[in-house]
Design a protein around this motif. Structure first.
Motif, PDB file in Angstrom:
ATOM      1  N   VAL A 165      41.178  30.150  48.652  1.00 12.66           N
ATOM      2  CA  VAL A 165      39.798  30.601  48.856  1.00 12.66           C
ATOM      3  C   VAL A 165      39.183  29.954  50.099  1.00 12.66           C
ATOM      4  CG1 VAL A 165      37.473  30.573  47.876  1.00 12.66           C
ATOM      5  CG2 VAL A 165      39.439  31.114  46.418  1.00 12.66           C
ATOM      6  N   GLY A 166      39.437  28.657  50.279  1.00 13.03           N
ATOM      7  CA  GLY A 166      38.824  27.942  51.390  1.00 13.03           C
ATOM      8  C   GLY A 166      39.338  28.356  52.752  1.00 13.03           C
ATOM      9  N   TYR A 167      40.619  28.806  52.810  1.00 10.85           N
ATOM     10  CA  TYR A 167      41.226  29.103  54.110  1.00 10.85           C
ATOM     11  C   TYR A 167      41.800  30.520  54.184  1.00 10.85           C
ATOM     12  CZ  TYR A 167      40.873  24.045  54.242  1.00 10.85           C
ATOM     13  OH  TYR A 167      40.398  22.756  54.174  1.00 10.85           O
ATOM     14  N   GLN A 168      41.441  31.384  53.217  1.00 11.58           N
ATOM     15  CA  GLN A 168      41.891  32.780  53.186  1.00 11.58           C
ATOM     16  C   GLN A 168      43.416  32.875  53.274  1.00 11.58           C
ATOM     17  OE1 GLN A 168      39.068  32.009  55.539  1.00 11.58           O
ATOM     18  NE2 GLN A 168      38.154  32.106  53.500  1.00 11.58           N
ATOM     19  N   LYS A 169      44.078  32.208  52.338  1.00 14.85           N
ATOM     20  CA  LYS A 169      45.538  32.190  52.299  1.00 14.85           C
ATOM     21  C   LYS A 169      46.053  33.016  51.122  1.00 14.85           C
ATOM     22  CE  LYS A 169      45.786  29.355  55.773  1.00 14.85           C
ATOM     23  NZ  LYS A 169      46.176  29.881  57.100  1.00 14.85           N
ATOM     24  N   LYS A 170      47.347  33.341  51.193  1.00 15.39           N
ATOM     25  CA  LYS A 170      48.001  34.108  50.134  1.00 15.39           C
ATOM     26  C   LYS A 170      48.948  33.185  49.375  1.00 15.39           C
ATOM     27  CE  LYS A 170      49.791  37.055  52.980  1.00 15.39           C
ATOM     28  NZ  LYS A 170      50.645  38.190  53.410  1.00 15.39           N
ATOM     29  N   ILE A 171      48.748  33.099  48.072  1.00 21.95           N
ATOM     30  CA  ILE A 171      49.595  32.245  47.247  1.00 21.95           C
ATOM     31  C   ILE A 171      50.035  33.002  46.002  1.00 21.95           C
ATOM     32  CG2 ILE A 171      48.456  30.121  48.020  1.00 21.95           C
ATOM     33  CD1 ILE A 171      47.188  30.049  45.143  1.00 21.95           C
ATOM     34  N   SER A 172      51.149  32.546  45.445  1.00 24.22           N
ATOM     35  CA  SER A 172      51.651  33.102  44.186  1.00 24.22           C
ATOM     36  C   SER A 172      51.992  31.948  43.258  1.00 24.22           C
ATOM     37  CB  SER A 172      52.890  33.967  44.448  1.00 24.22           C
ATOM     38  OG  SER A 172      53.267  34.676  43.289  1.00 24.22           O
ATOM     39  N   LEU A 173      51.395  31.952  42.087  1.00 21.77           N
ATOM     40  CA  LEU A 173      51.640  30.923  41.077  1.00 21.77           C
ATOM     41  C   LEU A 173      52.613  31.498  40.055  1.00 21.77           C
ATOM     42  CD1 LEU A 173      47.906  29.841  40.490  1.00 21.77           C
ATOM     43  CD2 LEU A 173      49.536  28.884  42.132  1.00 21.77           C
ATOM     44  N   LEU A 174      53.822  30.964  40.019  1.00 21.58           N
ATOM     45  CA  LEU A 174      54.841  31.470  39.102  1.00 21.58           C
ATOM     46  C   LEU A 174      54.958  30.525  37.914  1.00 21.58           C
ATOM     47  CD1 LEU A 174      57.608  32.658  41.599  1.00 21.58           C
ATOM     48  CD2 LEU A 174      55.552  33.847  40.787  1.00 21.58           C
ATOM     49  N   ALA A 257      41.585  35.807  50.695  1.00 20.14           N
ATOM     50  CA  ALA A 257      42.371  35.004  49.759  1.00 20.14           C
ATOM     51  C   ALA A 257      43.097  35.901  48.771  1.00 20.14           C
ATOM     52  CB  ALA A 257      41.465  34.032  49.003  1.00 20.14           C
ATOM     53  N   VAL A 258      44.389  35.616  48.550  1.00 23.33           N
ATOM     54  CA  VAL A 258      45.178  36.320  47.545  1.00 23.33           C
ATOM     55  C   VAL A 258      45.741  35.272  46.593  1.00 23.33           C
ATOM     56  CG1 VAL A 258      47.238  37.705  47.115  1.00 23.33           C
ATOM     57  CG2 VAL A 258      45.803  38.198  49.104  1.00 23.33           C
ATOM     58  N   ILE A 259      45.462  35.436  45.320  1.00 25.85           N
ATOM     59  CA  ILE A 259      45.971  34.505  44.309  1.00 25.85           C
ATOM     60  C   ILE A 259      46.673  35.325  43.236  1.00 25.85           C
ATOM     61  CG2 ILE A 259      45.404  32.686  42.644  1.00 25.85           C
ATOM     62  CD1 ILE A 259      42.784  32.259  44.272  1.00 25.85           C
ATOM     63  N   ASP A 260      47.995  35.407  43.349  1.00 26.26           N
ATOM     64  CA  ASP A 260      48.794  36.134  42.362  1.00 26.26           C
ATOM     65  C   ASP A 260      49.307  35.149  41.315  1.00 26.26           C
ATOM     66  OD1 ASP A 260      48.530  38.563  43.707  1.00 26.26           O
ATOM     67  OD2 ASP A 260      50.324  38.207  44.928  1.00 26.26           O
ATOM     68  N   VAL A 261      49.231  35.535  40.054  1.00 30.23           N
ATOM     69  CA  VAL A 261      49.726  34.711  38.955  1.00 30.23           C
ATOM     70  C   VAL A 261      50.691  35.541  38.124  1.00 30.23           C
ATOM     71  CG1 VAL A 261      49.124  33.298  36.946  1.00 30.23           C
ATOM     72  CG2 VAL A 261      47.536  33.450  38.878  1.00 30.23           C
ATOM     73  N   TYR A 262      51.905  35.004  37.913  1.00 28.44           N
ATOM     74  CA  TYR A 262      52.905  35.742  37.145  1.00 28.44           C
ATOM     75  C   TYR A 262      53.589  34.831  36.135  1.00 28.44           C
ATOM     76  CZ  TYR A 262      52.516  39.211  40.879  1.00 28.44           C
ATOM     77  OH  TYR A 262      52.042  40.139  41.769  1.00 28.44           O
ATOM     78  N   ASN A 263      53.691  35.310  34.901  1.00 25.08           N
ATOM     79  CA  ASN A 263      54.573  34.690  33.913  1.00 25.08           C
ATOM     80  C   ASN A 263      55.994  35.186  34.154  1.00 25.08           C
ATOM     81  OD1 ASN A 263      52.570  33.313  32.560  1.00 25.08           O
ATOM     82  ND2 ASN A 263      52.402  34.796  30.885  1.00 25.08           N
TER      83      ASN A 263
END
Length: 339
Positions: A165-174, A257-263
């Motif tokens: 959010v702070g730096y407009q980044k793309k992340i994926s939380l697996l 900002a992209v925050i993807d969350v996947y089980n």
């Protein structure tokens, strides 16, 4: 495109490096060899036919990490570097907080400085604590983690969300469940140091005669046979999910900002005794076991709803428990032959 893989000679990391190389990514590994061995690098090259770049140092050494970013055009990171034993985390909490969080922050400082995005975080189902309902999906509320290890994963996720959010980044939380098995070549697998903390290596080492007897931590859980239930996912399936998540980030450019969350799991729960029986069925080898007191930090039941990953990433784990356990046994025979 060069991808930084921290902890890339570890269990899940090494399998993921192979899949990245098979998909024509350049791979730069940083691993301090605290929970892996150098021969894994050679085995990766034999399997993939390509050699990743390797740096052996601790990620808390900021000056060395900076040199890696100076030397390579890194455009993404898959971060596996972390201490990971639930029981040990209760005994060494400050070591876990220092290692798991400082290393993450150091990488993110380099990402911020160089305006890099595409970050995949090796998270865990432990962030859910003991969920009230099963299966667990990505909207299941996060509870207080039952272990320091789980807390470091929760904190890591929060750090990454704020970073995105702070730096407009793309992340994926697996958030993956319980990885098991080994590469079908039997040249990569789980390589615990000392007495294993995870169930399957303990089962396999007991079957091989390295351990006298398997300790089953508790038979008084409110489950069908009284032992704890987990979702056991084949490690190669899991590695392929990391590549799918990385491609999704890369192929969907965004200046927000992209925050993807996947089980990541199978959607099926298996008890400790289910695993023992499945191993015996798959290999024909008996595993002696004894019932012990519950272990601090363990939860009762956890298994995944992984429909989101299937829908958005086109990924699904379809390797059976027996198939995965058989690869663990082949890996153990290979490791024994080396010693």
């Amino acid at each position: 495109m060069a991808i930084l893989v921290t902890g890339g000679l570890g269990y899940i990391g090494s399998h993921t490096v192979v899949e990245l190389l098979n998909n024509d990514f350049e791979v730069v590994i940083v691993d301090d060899l605290s929970n892996s061995e150098k021969f894994i690098l050679k085995n990766i090259e034999e399997i993939a036919g390509k050699k990743p770049v390797f740096y052996p140092f601790d990620l808390k050494r900021k000056e060395l990490l900076e040199q890696v970013f100076e030397a390579h055009p890194i455009e993404g990171c898959i971060n596996f570097a972390a201490y990971k034993a639930v029981g040990e985390s209760q005994e060494k909490p400050i070591d876990y907080y220092e290692n798991n969080l400082f290393s993450l922050i150091n990488i993110l400082q380099e990402f911020k400085k160089r305006n890099i995005s595409n970050f995949i975080f090796s998270s865990s189902c432990t962030v859910y604590g003991q969920a009230d309902t099963m299966p667990i999906d990505e909207n299941t509320p996060l509870k207080a983690a039952e272990s320091v290890y789980g807390k470091t994963k929760q904190m890591g996720e929060e750090i990454l969300k704020d970073f995105a959010v702070g730096y407009q980044k793309k992340i994926s939380l697996l958030r993956y469940f319980n990885p098991i098995g080994a590469h079908p070549s039997a040249r990569l697998g789980e390589l615990p140091i000392g007495i294993p903390n995870n169930l399957v290596p303990y089962v396999v080492q007991t079957a091989a005669g390295i351990r006298e007897i398997l300790s089953v931590w508790g038979d008084d859980y409110p489950t069908e046979d009284g032992t704890a239930v987990r979702d056991y996912i084949y490690v190669v399936d899991l590695a392929k999910a990391h590549v799918a998540a990385l491609k999704s980030l890369i192929n969907n450019p965004s200046d927000k900002a992209v925050i993807d969350v996947y089980n990541l799991g199978t959607g099926k729960g298996s008890s400790v005794l289910d695993v023992v029986k499945a191993f015996e069925s798959a290999t024909g080898v008996k595993v002696p076991y004894q019932i012990c007191d519950r272990r601090e930090g363990d939860i009762t039941v956890a298994y995944a709803n992984a429909d989101k990953a299937e829908k958005e990433l086109g990924w699904k784990s379809d390797t059976t428990l027996e198939e995965a356990l058989k690869t663990s046994w082949e890996w153990q025979k290979y490791v024994t032959s080396r010693n």
